[in-house]
Design a protein around this motif. Structure first.
Motif, PDB file in Angstrom:
ATOM      1  N   PHE A   6       0.834  -1.199   0.000  1.00 48.11           N
ATOM      2  CA  PHE A   6       0.000   0.000   0.000  1.00 48.11           C
ATOM      3  C   PHE A   6       0.870   1.252   0.000  1.00 48.11           C
ATOM      4  CE2 PHE A   6      -2.238   3.424   2.220  1.00 48.11           C
ATOM      5  CZ  PHE A   6      -3.421   3.484   1.499  1.00 48.11           C
ATOM      6  N   ALA A  10       1.027   4.013  -2.999  1.00 49.01           N
ATOM      7  CA  ALA A  10       0.713   5.415  -2.712  1.00 49.01           C
ATOM      8  C   ALA A  10       1.862   6.317  -3.155  1.00 49.01           C
ATOM      9  CB  ALA A  10       0.441   5.597  -1.220  1.00 49.01           C
ATOM     10  N   SER A  27      -7.018  11.580  -0.708  1.00 45.16           N
ATOM     11  CA  SER A  27      -7.810  10.534  -1.359  1.00 45.16           C
ATOM     12  C   SER A  27      -7.626   9.173  -0.687  1.00 45.16           C
ATOM     13  CB  SER A  27      -7.475  10.447  -2.845  1.00 45.16           C
ATOM     14  OG  SER A  27      -6.189   9.894  -3.039  1.00 45.16           O
ATOM     15  N   LEU A  28      -6.470   8.953  -0.068  1.00 42.91           N
ATOM     16  CA  LEU A  28      -6.204   7.673   0.587  1.00 42.91           C
ATOM     17  C   LEU A  28      -6.532   7.685   2.076  1.00 42.91           C
ATOM     18  CD1 LEU A  28      -2.806   6.742  -1.088  1.00 42.91           C
ATOM     19  CD2 LEU A  28      -5.077   5.859  -1.647  1.00 42.91           C
TER      20      LEU A  28
END
Length: 90
Positions: A6, A10, A27-28
């Protein structure tokens, strides 16, 4: 808390798509500081396709960038001065 995959994805989103850290972080749902650290680590391991720079090379690069900024400011100033004096001649 976040998996290495992740984190890398990102960071890759920021680096490869030239997106801002703030927008990707929003956004994450992670903090911009956290994502910034992930991006630094991603770049440090050369994952962006460019070799990682040594400390001395980074220092020279920063110095060259500073000098370039100063020279651009001087050129802009000289252009303004030349324009002023050209208008005075009329």
């Amino acid at each position: 808390m976040f998996s290495p995959e992740f984190r890398e994805e990102a960071a890759r989103e920021v680096v490869e798509n030239s997106k801002s850290i703030v927008s990707v972080a929003k956004s994450l749902g992670v903090s911009a500081t956290t994502l910034s650290n992930w991006v630094k680590a991603y770049r440090a391991k050369g994952a962006d396709g460019e070799p990682s720079l040594e400390l001395a090379d980074r220092a020279r690069l920063r110095e060259a960038e500073r000098e370039l900024r100063e020279l651009r400011q001087k050129v802009a100033f000289l252009e303004e001065v030349a324009t002023y004096f050209a208008s005075e001649q009329r």
